[in-house]
Structures are given as structure tokens and as C-alpha cells.
Motif scaffolding. Structure first.
Motif, PDB file in Angstrom:
ATOM      1  N   GLY A  28      23.175  13.084 -25.993  1.00 44.76           N
ATOM      2  CA  GLY A  28      24.612  13.178 -26.209  1.00 44.76           C
ATOM      3  C   GLY A  28      24.926  13.395 -27.685  1.00 44.76           C
ATOM      4  O   GLY A  28      25.777  14.205 -28.048  1.00 44.76           O
ATOM      5  N   ARG A 131      33.169  15.834 -25.452  1.00 46.98           N
ATOM      6  CA  ARG A 131      32.106  14.829 -25.403  1.00 46.98           C
ATOM      7  C   ARG A 131      31.121  15.150 -24.290  1.00 46.98           C
ATOM      8  O   ARG A 131      31.451  15.857 -23.322  1.00 46.98           O
ATOM      9  CB  ARG A 131      32.688  13.432 -25.179  1.00 46.98           C
ATOM     10  N   THR A 132      29.917  14.624 -24.393  1.00 47.29           N
ATOM     11  CA  THR A 132      28.895  14.818 -23.381  1.00 47.29           C
ATOM     12  C   THR A 132      29.022  13.735 -22.318  1.00 47.29           C
ATOM     13  O   THR A 132      28.908  12.549 -22.613  1.00 47.29           O
ATOM     14  CB  THR A 132      27.489  14.761 -24.012  1.00 47.29           C
ATOM     15  N   SER A 136      25.798   7.368 -23.300  1.00 48.07           N
ATOM     16  CA  SER A 136      26.284   6.806 -24.554  1.00 48.07           C
ATOM     17  C   SER A 136      25.297   5.734 -24.976  1.00 48.07           C
ATOM     18  O   SER A 136      24.483   5.264 -24.180  1.00 48.07           O
ATOM     19  CB  SER A 136      27.677   6.191 -24.384  1.00 48.07           C
ATOM     20  N   GLU A 261      17.161  13.787 -19.059  1.00 43.41           N
ATOM     21  CA  GLU A 261      17.680  13.179 -20.287  1.00 43.41           C
ATOM     22  C   GLU A 261      16.615  13.223 -21.377  1.00 43.41           C
ATOM     23  O   GLU A 261      16.900  13.544 -22.543  1.00 43.41           O
ATOM     24  CB  GLU A 261      18.089  11.730 -20.013  1.00 43.41           C
ATOM     25  N   SER A 374      31.124   8.975 -26.854  1.00 46.46           N
ATOM     26  CA  SER A 374      30.178  10.060 -27.076  1.00 46.46           C
ATOM     27  C   SER A 374      28.873   9.542 -27.627  1.00 46.46           C
ATOM     28  O   SER A 374      27.910  10.290 -27.767  1.00 46.46           O
ATOM     29  CB  SER A 374      30.765  11.079 -28.054  1.00 46.46           C
TER      30      SER A 374
END
Length: 377
Positions: A28, A131-132, A136, A261, A374
Motif C-alpha cells: 500500500g 488510497r490502496t 494498512s 500481497e 493508506s
């Protein structure tokens, strides 16, 4: 007419300022920096000190030197400014000749509840990016706080691990439930992978290196290993283990982050040229031949010995195996231990952060847009 005045006034590069904590830096953060760089030509990233973070947010998981190193390793970053103020200052932008500051479209407040970007916003030197979704730092801390010793174990050794039935996931449309990373809310797309990829190919005569690992909670230990490996080849290919293989190597509750991820974090590293998604655990002849690998690397801190056999046998047979010490002692388990050791502090930090954001959204209910963390501030 002469065009001399126009020639003298050449287009100046757009210098962009972006700042944040970058604690436990994840994809992120990397995506935020990618978007920030796309808004200009030269990206300067300010990273807050430990003292600034404690004063405005709570204790960071990673210390400032670790966070500085992580940001420097991101391929979209041109320059890092250490000990940047938590509330972004106009004189700092001027000092580094930055045209404007950028930040995600989420709410970020200082310790006193004030918007951390109110000064640059008032001066019209502020821009936003999207934002992704799905990650977070608060989320990752939460995943570790929820860890249990039996999460990945079953009563019978050979009994397959149960995966939640679709009926158990009703009411959670954003969740991706995995037997290894059940807390993840990340929705992988090919578009995101393409955005992170350099689309590079090795040039004729390049020494092609290969290294593989789990790369869970991507940290300075991973950075050190990749940097060392890249210094010994011209083109570095990185294999990122599947969730199943990662759990087989590390056991218990690992991996904390799912394959996609972890993949994006590796792709964002400036020392990486290409990534293999979920390669075979044992480095095979087929893999080496397909990518024309000249060197196979192993760092001193990986978990390959837990594989139950020599997964580097083929590379050793070809005399292309290189083992090295990256110089870093950091492991993913070390990060988890930090979280568990200071569990109450981090729980309180997460609680306070959530409360501040809810309070601010209530105050600005009429004009507040889509909010979220974010992971930057």
C-alpha cells in the motif's frame, strides 16, 4: 523571430513531496509512492522520526533507521529526507524545491486532532491520489495481534486443513478467506501487478541470478538479501513462495500476508528485475533452464532447511549455487515478537487512531469523502 528565450526557459522537472511514517512498509505504501511519482518527475519522500510518530500517533513497530532504509529501497523514490515533520510544512517544500505535496484521499490527523496537511492545503500546494484498498499498517498489526498457536494446526497430522464454507463468509464481501492469511482483505488484479512490474528482460550476456523466499512482512532483512544478490548479477529474478509452501517452511501462523500481497512488495523493490509467482519449492532444472539462470542465491536467514531435503541440489550440481550473509539479522518472526511484546501499546495505538478518524469524519460529515488508512501516516 528568434526562439532563444524559449530555449533558455527549458521545462523544469516537477518535484513532488510525499511524507509519512512508512511503518512496516507494505505494498500500500509502495503503491502510494508509485502514484506520487507519476504526478511529477522527481519524488522526494519525507520520513518521520520515531519521536514525531510517538508524539502524534503512538509507538512505531519499526525504528526510524529501518524505515528510512525501506523507503530508499522503493524503486519510485528518488530521494529520502529523514526526520520530516509530522505536520507538513511549507518551508520544507521550499527547501527541497518541491512544487507540491501529495497524499492519499484518507484522513490524516496530528496528535492534536488537526489535519496534518492543513498548511499545504491552504497554500494550494496539495494533491491527492487514491488510497490502496485492503491493507494498512493498522491492519497488519491487527493480524499479528490475532495470531494463535493453533491457527494452522489440526488434530491429525495428515488431516487436510479446513477452509471456511461460503456461508461463513456472508456479510463480508471484501474478505478473501485463506487457510493461511484469513485476515487479508486484498483483492489481487493483473492491472496492479502490471503497474508494479518494470517489464524488463535480461540483455545478451547478462548474468542472471535467482533467489527465492517467503518475503512475509517485507522488511530490512529482505532488502539486505536482495541488494546483496543483485550486486552479484546483472538481472535478479525472485521466486515468491505460495502460501502453502510458505506455511510448510515456517509453520504456525505464517504467512501473515498472502502471496499477492508479498509479490507486490517484492516487485516494488529497486533491486528486483523479475518475479516468479509461487515457484516449486525445490529449485528445478526446468526453472533454471527456462530463465537461463547463471547463479542461484541463498541468504543466511532463509528457512530452506525446513523443507525436508536439499532444495538447492540441482543448482549445486551445476556449480551455480552461492550462499551469502546479507549482514542483516532481521526476520519476520522478530517483527511478530515486537508486536506481541508490546501488545497493549499497539492495541491502544490502533484504538486511538480509529477514534481520531471517526471523530474527524463526524465533524466533516458533509464533505468527507471515502476514508481509510493508506498506511502512510
Amino acid at each position: 523571430m528568434s526562439s532563444e528565450p524559449d530555449a533558455k526557459k527549458a521545462k523544469q522537472p516537477v518535484r513532488v513531496w510525499c511524507d509519512g511514517c512508512f511503518d512496516m512498509m507494505h505494498f500500500g505504501h509502495a503503491n502510494a509512492l508509485r502514484q506520487a511519482k507519476a504526478m511529477g518527475d522527481y519524488l522526494i519522500v519525507g520520513v518521520h522520526s520515531d519521536e514525531e510518530i510517538r508524539k502524534n500517533k503512538g509507538p512505531p513497530v519499526m525504528n526510524e533507521e529501518e524505515r528510512y532504509e525501506m523507503v530508499r529501497a522503493c524503486k519510485w523514490v528518488d530521494e529520502v529526507v529523514e526526520d520530516a515533520p509530522y505536520v507538513t510544512q511549507l518551508d520544507v517544500l521550499d527547501k527541497y524545491n518541491c512544487d507540491f505535496c501529495v497524499h492519499g484521499d484518507d484522513i490524516t490527523t496530528a496528535g492534536d486532532g488537526q489535519d496534518a496537511y492543513h498548511l499545504v492545503k491552504a497554500a494550494n500546494r496539495y494533491k491527492e491520489y487514491a488510497r490502496t484498498q485492503g491493507v494498512s499498517t493498522t491492519d497488519l498489526v491487527g493480524r499479528m495481534l490475532l495470531m494463535t498457536k493453533t491457527h494452522f494446526t489440526s488434530d491429525e497430522e495428515d488431516k487436510p486443513m479446513s477452509i471456511p464454507h461460503v456461508s461463513e463468509m456472508q456479510g463480508k464481501p471484501k474478505d478473501i478467506v485463506s487457510p493461511y492469511t484469513g485476515a487479508s482483505q486484498f483483492l489481487p488484479t493483473t492491472k496492479r501487478i502490471v503497474q508494479f512490474s518494470d517489464k524488463k528482460e535480461p540483455k545478451p550476456g547478462d548474468v542472471v541470478g535467482y533467489i527465492q523466499g517467503t518475503f512475509d512482512l517485507f522488511h530490512v532483512g529482505h532488502i539486505a538479501a536482495l541488494k546483496k544478490a543483485r550486486s552479484m548479477c546483472d538481472f535478479l529474478i525472485v521466486g515468491v513462495h505460495s502460501d502453502k509452501n510458505a506455511n510448510a517452511l515456517h509453520g504456525q501462523n505464517y504467512p501473515i500476508m498472502n502471496l499477492h500481497e508479498r509479490l507486490l512488495s517484492v516487485l516494488a523493490c529497486r533491486y528486483v528485475d523479475e518475479v516468479v509467482i509461487g515457484p516449486p519449492l525445490a529449485v528445478s532444472a526446468e526453472l533454471l533452464d527456462h530463465f537461463k539462470v547463471n547463479k542461484v542465491f541463498r541468504g543466511s536467514r532463509d528457512a530452506a532447511d525446513n523443507a525436508g531435503g536439499d532444495i538447492f541440489a540441482e543448482a549445486k550440481k551445476r556449480n551455480i549455487f552461492v550462499q551469502f550473509d546479507s549482514g542483516s539479522r532481521m526476520t519476520t518472526a522478530d517483527i511478530v515478537r515486537r508486536i506481541i511484546k508490546h501488545r497493549l501499546e499497539f492495541e491502544e495505538r490502533n484504538r486511538r487512531k480509529s477514534k481520531r478518524e471517526v471523530d474527524r469524519m463526524t465533524e466533516n460529515d458533509d464533505d468527507a469523502g471515502d476514508d481509510g488508512d493508506s498506511g502512510k501516516k
